[in-house]
Design an enzyme around this catalytic site. Structure first.
Site, PDB file in Angstrom:
ATOM      1  N   ASP A 200       0.827  -1.205   0.000  1.00  0.00           N
ATOM      2  CA  ASP A 200       0.000   0.000   0.000  1.00  0.00           C
ATOM      3  C   ASP A 200       0.868   1.264   0.000  1.00  0.00           C
ATOM      4  OD1 ASP A 200      -2.840   0.955   0.397  1.00  0.00           O
ATOM      5  OD2 ASP A 200      -1.928   1.898   2.150  1.00  0.00           O
ATOM      6  N   GLU A 268       2.009  -0.172  -4.810  1.00  0.00           N
ATOM      7  CA  GLU A 268       1.025   0.834  -5.200  1.00  0.00           C
ATOM      8  C   GLU A 268       1.726   2.185  -5.255  1.00  0.00           C
ATOM      9  OE1 GLU A 268      -3.205   2.929  -3.968  1.00  0.00           O
ATOM     10  OE2 GLU A 268      -1.740   2.460  -2.434  1.00  0.00           O
TER      11      GLU A 268
HETATM   12  C1  NOJ Z   1      -4.404   3.118  -0.610  1.00  0.00           C
HETATM   13  C2  NOJ Z   1      -5.551   2.173  -0.608  1.00  0.00           C
HETATM   14  O1  NOJ Z   1      -5.672   1.596  -1.881  1.00  0.00           O
HETATM   15  C3  NOJ Z   1      -6.777   2.943  -0.209  1.00  0.00           C
HETATM   16  O2  NOJ Z   1      -7.935   2.168  -0.332  1.00  0.00           O
HETATM   17  C4  NOJ Z   1      -6.586   3.434   1.200  1.00  0.00           C
HETATM   18  O3  NOJ Z   1      -7.685   4.228   1.590  1.00  0.00           O
HETATM   19  C5  NOJ Z   1      -5.311   4.239   1.323  1.00  0.00           C
HETATM   20  N1  NOJ Z   1      -4.193   3.569   0.727  1.00  0.00           N
HETATM   21  C6  NOJ Z   1      -4.957   4.454   2.752  1.00  0.00           C
HETATM   22  O4  NOJ Z   1      -4.479   3.259   3.281  1.00  0.00           O
END
Ligand code: NOJ
Length: 532
Positions: A200, A268
């Site tokens: 993430d 990500e």
């Molecule tokens: C990225 C995630 O994909 C998203 O869903 C989330 O709200 C944020 N990170 C915070 O963790």
């Protein structure tokens, strides 16, 4: 073929709250995923990535982790996870988890301790700063969910930093103990047998050490959401983050030699391509797949797509493997953005480009964003900045399995409403239909599995017009041609000489294209795969 498994794989993203409920609480669970594994095998994907399943207050639906080494009771138990993993592996499916290293929940024992006093041993596990001279926040940084990214703690009279909700304090990754603790978390799951992680917000993990103000964004418009008022120059994408990615990669690769095979890391990262590429690593390798989100936002037009694809291919490091994303739990669904006819063309694009695709659950059904009544809104993103269309509930609705009540997702009230067309747009019904988008996905996935040219072959751009994109995929002697009609006009396309009398392998429309000698007749909104 010597490519690692994840290069030739298709990864399917499961949002666990919404996939299948088995304990009748209206929320999906691990047993639900387990009982749908045969569906995933029949679909033809190779790996699943499950969004967070850890114990969590669920303020951000699991992206606020209170214990990295457990399973939230709403989803089941660790034993349920082990069973799921075993059953998945038995079927040849790999399992990736979502790793959320940038921030914890404010209920995580580390933060609970950290906030007790300035002297606490875990104080510096998080980012605490004194107020600015005027008593306000230490700098101008804005949370990605709007508002200041700093929260005042009246007990210890300092601010803590949260890139997202105030219930999601950022960890201080400059602290060696934080690094060690989080690397242990990775080992915990690798030891259990998971095949990889989606990491993430990897580009958020380190912030400039001296916390300077971020500069204003000249392109800001209020409908973009407040976070875009500033450029995240100092709060994200700091050079030192690559050292962390490299450490994570080393841990993942240290498992590669073991029987279960190599592990993979997806990062990500929402950054422009030049900066994204650094996450493949420099002197030390970074993550295997820095996620490439460009297809989500691009103009749906031949030249724009061609430029995007060729620029991305050209920017890749020598041994960097590409990847493509068409949807996820944060962004509008492809069927909503592109319409049903083009969602089929998009499926062909996603599954015939060079690189590892990730497929978001429900996109194989052509699921659209589901309209959510104001009283049903659950997403904190929408609740904090309502009405801008930034909410993510519409893309997180229950997977429609059949025409029974609640689309076979649950016997209780589902946590979010099902799609209004679930009587017809569901797995059972669309499995029977030879022309459904689900059948198209199955055929595409089968074709991809059969053809090395599609899974790992070279990519060569052949022809581009406003509404046309044609490319070649080749491996050894196998040469495939993919032709996409991105518009509503039927078109006659000239084929190169070597592709005369090509054989049609797949089309998105029933009344399929005709190959006539050196030309192919594409119907409106048709995409085809031909073999030369
Ligand atoms: C990225 C995630 O994909 C998203 O869903 C989330 O709200 C944020 N990170 C915070 O963790």
């Amino acid at each position: 073929m010597t490519a690692p498994w994840w290069q030739a794989s298709v990864i399917y993203q499961i949002y666990p709250r919404s996939f299948q409920d088995t304990n009748n609480d209206g929320i999906g669970d691990l047993r639900g995923i387990e009982c749908r594994l045969d569906y995933l095998v029949s679909l033809g994907v190779d790996a699943i990535w499950i969004s967070p399943i850890y114990p969590s207050p669920m303020v951000d639906f699991g992206y606020d982790v209170a214990d990295y080494c457990g399973v939230d009771p709403r989803f089941g138990t660790l034993a349920d996870f082990d069973a799921l993993l075993m059953q998945a592996h038995r079927r040849g499916l790999k399992v990736l988890l979502d790793f959320v290293p940038n921030h914890t929940s404010d209920r995580h024992p580390w933060f609970v301790e950290s906030r007790t006093s300035k002297e606490n041993q875990k104080r510096n596990w998080y980012i605490w700063r004194d107020p600015a001279a005027d008593g306000g926040p230490p700098n101008n940084w804005i949370s990605d969910f709007g508002g200041s990214a700093w929260e005042w703690d009246k007990v210890t009279r300092q601010y803590y930093y949260h890139a997202f909700l105030k219930e999601q304090p950022d960890l201080n990754w400059r602290h060696p103990d934080v690094q060690a603790a989080m690397y242990d978390v990775m080992r915990f799951w690798f030891d259990r047998g998971v095949d990889g992680f989606r990491i993430d917000v990897l580009w958020h993990m380190l912030k400039a050490a001296d916390f300077p103000d971020n500069p204003p964004n000249p392109a800001y418009r209020s409908e973009m959401g407040e976070m875009h008022r500033l450029l995240q120059l100092h709060s994200t994408d700091q050079p030192e983050v690559h050292g962390i990615a490299a450490e994570m990669r080393e841990i993942a690769d240290s498992y590669g030699a073991m029987g279960r095979g190599k592990r993979v890391l997806l990062g990500e990262i929402y950054l422009p391509v030049e900066r994204l590429m650094h996450y493949y690593g420099g002197e030390r390798p970074g993550v295997h797949l820095p996620l490439n989100f460009q297809l989500i936002d691009t103009q749906w037009e031949g030249r724009a797509l061609a430029t995007l694809i060729t620029d991305y291919e050209a920017a890749l490091p020598l041994d960097g493997w590409p990847n493509w994303v068409l949807g996820n739990h944060d962004r509008p669904r492809v069927a909503t953005k592109r319409g049903q006819a083009q969602a089929r063309v998009a499926a062909v694009l996603l599954l015939t480009l060079r690189g590892t695709p990730t497929l978001y659950y429900g996109d194989e059904l052509g699921l659209s964003d589901v309209a959510i009544e104001p009283s049903q809104v659950r997403d904190p993103r929408e609740l904090r900045e309502p009405g801008l269309g930034l909410g993510r509930d519409p893309v997180r609705t229950p997977m429609p399995w059949d025409a029974s009540e609640n689309a076979g997702f649950t016997t209780a009230k589902p946590w979010l409403p099902s799609n209004a067309d679930s009587l017809t747009r569901n797995v059972a019904r669309m499995t029977e239909e030879s022309q459904s988008i689900l059948t198209l996905y199955r055929r595409l996935l089968a074709l991809r599995r059969d053809c090395l040219a599609l899974s790992i072959g070279e990519f060569v751009l052949l022809n581009v017009e406003d509404e046309i994109l044609v490319y070649q995929r080749r491996y050894d002697a196998q040469r495939l041609i993919v032709a996409l009609n991105l518009g509503g006009q039927a078109r006659r396309l000239q084929l190169p000489d070597w592709a005369r009398d090509s054989r049609l392998l797949l089309s998105t429309v029933e009344d399929a294209a005709l190959v006539e000698g050196d030309a192919v007749l594409l119907r409106s909104n048709e995409a085809v795969v031909l073999e030369a």
